[in-house]
Design a protein around this motif. Structure first.
Motif, PDB file in Angstrom:
ATOM      1  N   SER A   1       1.338  -5.319   6.903  1.00  9.89           N
ATOM      2  CA  SER A   1       2.290  -4.905   5.874  1.00  9.89           C
ATOM      3  C   SER A   1       1.626  -4.579   4.530  1.00  9.89           C
ATOM      4  N   GLY A   2       0.307  -4.640   4.472  1.00  9.02           N
ATOM      5  CA  GLY A   2      -0.386  -4.311   3.230  1.00  9.02           C
ATOM      6  C   GLY A   2      -0.493  -2.805   3.034  1.00  9.02           C
ATOM      7  N   SER A   3      -1.237  -2.415   2.031  1.00 11.28           N
ATOM      8  CA  SER A   3      -1.424  -0.996   1.712  1.00 11.28           C
ATOM      9  C   SER A   3      -2.533  -0.390   2.557  1.00 11.28           C
ATOM     10  N   ILE A   4      -2.278   0.811   3.037  1.00  5.15           N
ATOM     11  CA  ILE A   4      -3.271   1.560   3.809  1.00  5.15           C
ATOM     12  C   ILE A   4      -3.567   2.850   3.058  1.00  5.15           C
ATOM     13  N   HIS A   5      -4.844   3.054   2.724  1.00  5.98           N
ATOM     14  CA  HIS A   5      -5.294   4.274   2.061  1.00  5.98           C
ATOM     15  C   HIS A   5      -6.123   5.070   3.053  1.00  5.98           C
ATOM     16  N   LEU A   6      -5.960   6.370   3.058  1.00  2.00           N
ATOM     17  CA  LEU A   6      -6.675   7.232   3.983  1.00  2.00           C
ATOM     18  C   LEU A   6      -7.680   8.099   3.242  1.00  2.00           C
TER      19      LEU A   6
ATOM     20  N   ARG B   1      -7.505 -11.245   6.075  1.00  2.00           N
ATOM     21  CA  ARG B   1      -6.191 -11.078   5.448  1.00  2.00           C
ATOM     22  C   ARG B   1      -6.250 -10.000   4.358  1.00  2.00           C
ATOM     23  N   PRO B   2      -6.679  -8.806   4.712  1.00  2.00           N
ATOM     24  CA  PRO B   2      -6.800  -7.761   3.690  1.00  2.00           C
ATOM     25  C   PRO B   2      -5.440  -7.322   3.155  1.00  2.00           C
ATOM     26  N   ARG B   3      -5.371  -7.133   1.862  1.00  4.64           N
ATOM     27  CA  ARG B   3      -4.162  -6.606   1.224  1.00  4.64           C
ATOM     28  C   ARG B   3      -4.247  -5.094   1.084  1.00  4.64           C
ATOM     29  N   LEU B   4      -5.473  -4.606   0.910  1.00  2.64           N
ATOM     30  CA  LEU B   4      -5.714  -3.171   0.747  1.00  2.64           C
ATOM     31  C   LEU B   4      -6.739  -2.731   1.784  1.00  2.64           C
ATOM     32  N   ILE B   5      -6.353  -1.791   2.637  1.00  2.75           N
ATOM     33  CA  ILE B   5      -7.247  -1.265   3.669  1.00  2.75           C
ATOM     34  C   ILE B   5      -7.451   0.219   3.438  1.00  2.75           C
ATOM     35  N   ALA B   6      -8.684   0.673   3.603  1.00  2.00           N
ATOM     36  CA  ALA B   6      -8.981   2.105   3.582  1.00  2.00           C
ATOM     37  C   ALA B   6      -9.482   2.510   4.961  1.00  2.00           C
ATOM     38  N   VAL B   7      -8.888   3.541   5.515  1.00  2.00           N
ATOM     39  CA  VAL B   7      -9.347   4.115   6.776  1.00  2.00           C
ATOM     40  C   VAL B   7     -10.154   5.354   6.399  1.00  2.00           C
ATOM     41  N   ILE B   8     -11.467   5.268   6.599  1.00  2.00           N
ATOM     42  CA  ILE B   8     -12.378   6.326   6.178  1.00  2.00           C
ATOM     43  C   ILE B   8     -12.805   7.110   7.416  1.00  2.00           C
ATOM     44  N   GLY B   9     -12.484   8.391   7.382  1.00  2.00           N
ATOM     45  CA  GLY B   9     -12.677   9.255   8.539  1.00  2.00           C
ATOM     46  C   GLY B   9     -11.331   9.597   9.161  1.00  2.00           C
TER      47      GLY B   9
ATOM     48  N   ARG C   1     -11.928  14.338   5.473  1.00  2.00           N
ATOM     49  CA  ARG C   1     -12.460  15.601   4.943  1.00  2.00           C
ATOM     50  C   ARG C   1     -11.378  16.609   4.586  1.00  2.00           C
ATOM     51  N   SER C   2     -10.298  16.639   5.356  1.00  2.00           N
ATOM     52  CA  SER C   2      -9.270  17.663   5.150  1.00  2.00           C
ATOM     53  C   SER C   2      -8.279  17.314   4.057  1.00  2.00           C
ATOM     54  N   GLY C   3      -8.164  16.032   3.713  1.00  2.17           N
ATOM     55  CA  GLY C   3      -7.200  15.642   2.690  1.00  2.17           C
ATOM     56  C   GLY C   3      -5.779  15.915   3.138  1.00  2.17           C
ATOM     57  N   GLY C   4      -4.883  16.110   2.182  1.00  2.00           N
ATOM     58  CA  GLY C   4      -3.489  16.416   2.502  1.00  2.00           C
ATOM     59  C   GLY C   4      -2.688  15.180   2.829  1.00  2.00           C
ATOM     60  N   MET C   5      -1.765  15.338   3.767  1.00  2.00           N
ATOM     61  CA  MET C   5      -0.892  14.255   4.194  1.00  2.00           C
ATOM     62  C   MET C   5      -1.095  14.002   5.686  1.00  2.00           C
ATOM     63  N   ILE C   6      -1.111  12.735   6.064  1.00  2.00           N
ATOM     64  CA  ILE C   6      -1.201  12.340   7.473  1.00  2.00           C
ATOM     65  C   ILE C   6      -0.083  11.337   7.719  1.00  2.00           C
ATOM     66  N   ASP C   7       0.858  11.716   8.543  1.00  2.00           N
ATOM     67  CA  ASP C   7       1.991  10.841   8.880  1.00  2.00           C
ATOM     68  C   ASP C   7       2.659  10.265   7.639  1.00  2.00           C
ATOM     69  N   GLY C   8       2.858  11.115   6.645  1.00  2.00           N
ATOM     70  CA  GLY C   8       3.549  10.701   5.430  1.00  2.00           C
ATOM     71  C   GLY C   8       2.709   9.937   4.430  1.00  2.00           C
ATOM     72  N   ARG C   9       1.411   9.803   4.697  1.00  2.00           N
ATOM     73  CA  ARG C   9       0.509   9.118   3.771  1.00  2.00           C
ATOM     74  C   ARG C   9      -0.460  10.130   3.167  1.00  2.00           C
ATOM     75  N   GLU C  10      -0.714   9.995   1.878  1.00  2.00           N
ATOM     76  CA  GLU C  10      -1.699  10.844   1.228  1.00  2.00           C
ATOM     77  C   GLU C  10      -3.079  10.549   1.791  1.00  2.00           C
ATOM     78  N   CYS C  11      -3.837  11.593   2.051  1.00  2.00           N
ATOM     79  CA  CYS C  11      -5.209  11.439   2.524  1.00  2.00           C
ATOM     80  C   CYS C  11      -6.144  11.991   1.451  1.00  2.00           C
ATOM     81  N   LEU C  12      -6.943  11.121   0.905  1.00  5.37           N
ATOM     82  CA  LEU C  12      -7.915  11.506  -0.116  1.00  5.37           C
ATOM     83  C   LEU C  12      -9.100  12.192   0.557  1.00  5.37           C
ATOM     84  N   THR C  13      -9.880  12.924  -0.197  1.00  2.00           N
ATOM     85  CA  THR C  13     -11.036  13.613   0.379  1.00  2.00           C
ATOM     86  C   THR C  13     -12.353  12.911   0.092  1.00  2.00           C
ATOM     87  N   SER C  14     -12.319  11.833  -0.678  1.00  2.00           N
ATOM     88  CA  SER C  14     -13.553  11.133  -1.031  1.00  2.00           C
ATOM     89  C   SER C  14     -13.288   9.643  -1.217  1.00  2.00           C
TER      90      SER C  14
END
Length: 142
Positions: A36-41, A6-14, A44-57
């Motif tokens: 329905s929880g938060s998804i963090h991306l 039941r994760p509330r915060l998920i990070a997709v790494i890669g 390597r490229s960063g930027g935006m992916i499908d309207g979500r911020e993509c971090l680089t690290s």
């Protein structure tokens, strides 16, 4: 088990903006199945992916992510787990293949991954897994 099932915060790494990539499929599975929880991306490229911020690290993630979905090559998993532990990630799933099933060198790398997860306090599914589902709470990690 809560952070895993039941994760509330998920990070997709890669994460990748490439249509049909493993990360785009993972995100689509989460959303299609009602997560329905938060998804963090993180990618390597960063930027935006499908309207979500993509971090680089991984080091840019908020502290205390419940679940990290590692969609990285086998050789990057150890570094990602080390960074996840430093950010207080509780659980992770690793899809990477090319480890113990490839022989002694891969087995040693997989043992290192196991040690990093244990020492970092991360419950780990994988590597080389196909994912899992929680049918009670809408969650599809595949």
């Amino acid at each position: 088990m809560g952070p895993l099932l039941r994760p509330r915060l998920i990070a997709v790494i890669g994460a990748s903006a490439k249509p049909g990539s493993a990360s785009s499929i993972a995100i689509r599975n989460l959303l299609t199945n009602g997560y329905s929880g938060s998804i963090h991306l993180v990618g390597r490229s960063g930027g935006m992916i499908d309207g979500r911020e993509c971090l680089t690290s991984v080091n840019e993630l908020p502290y205390g992510i419940d679940l990290a979905i590692l969609i990285t090559p086998a050789e990057a998993v150890a570094d990602m787990l080390r960074d996840c532990a430093a950010r207080g990630v509780k659980t992770a799933i690793c899809f990477a293949s090319g480890l113990a099933e490839m022989g002694e060198v891969g087995g040693q790398a997989q043992s290192r991954i196991k040690q990093l997860a244990q020492s970092g306090g991360i419950s780990l599914i994988g590597p080389n897994t196909v994912g899992y589902f929680n049918y009670v709470d809408p969650l599809a990690i595949a």
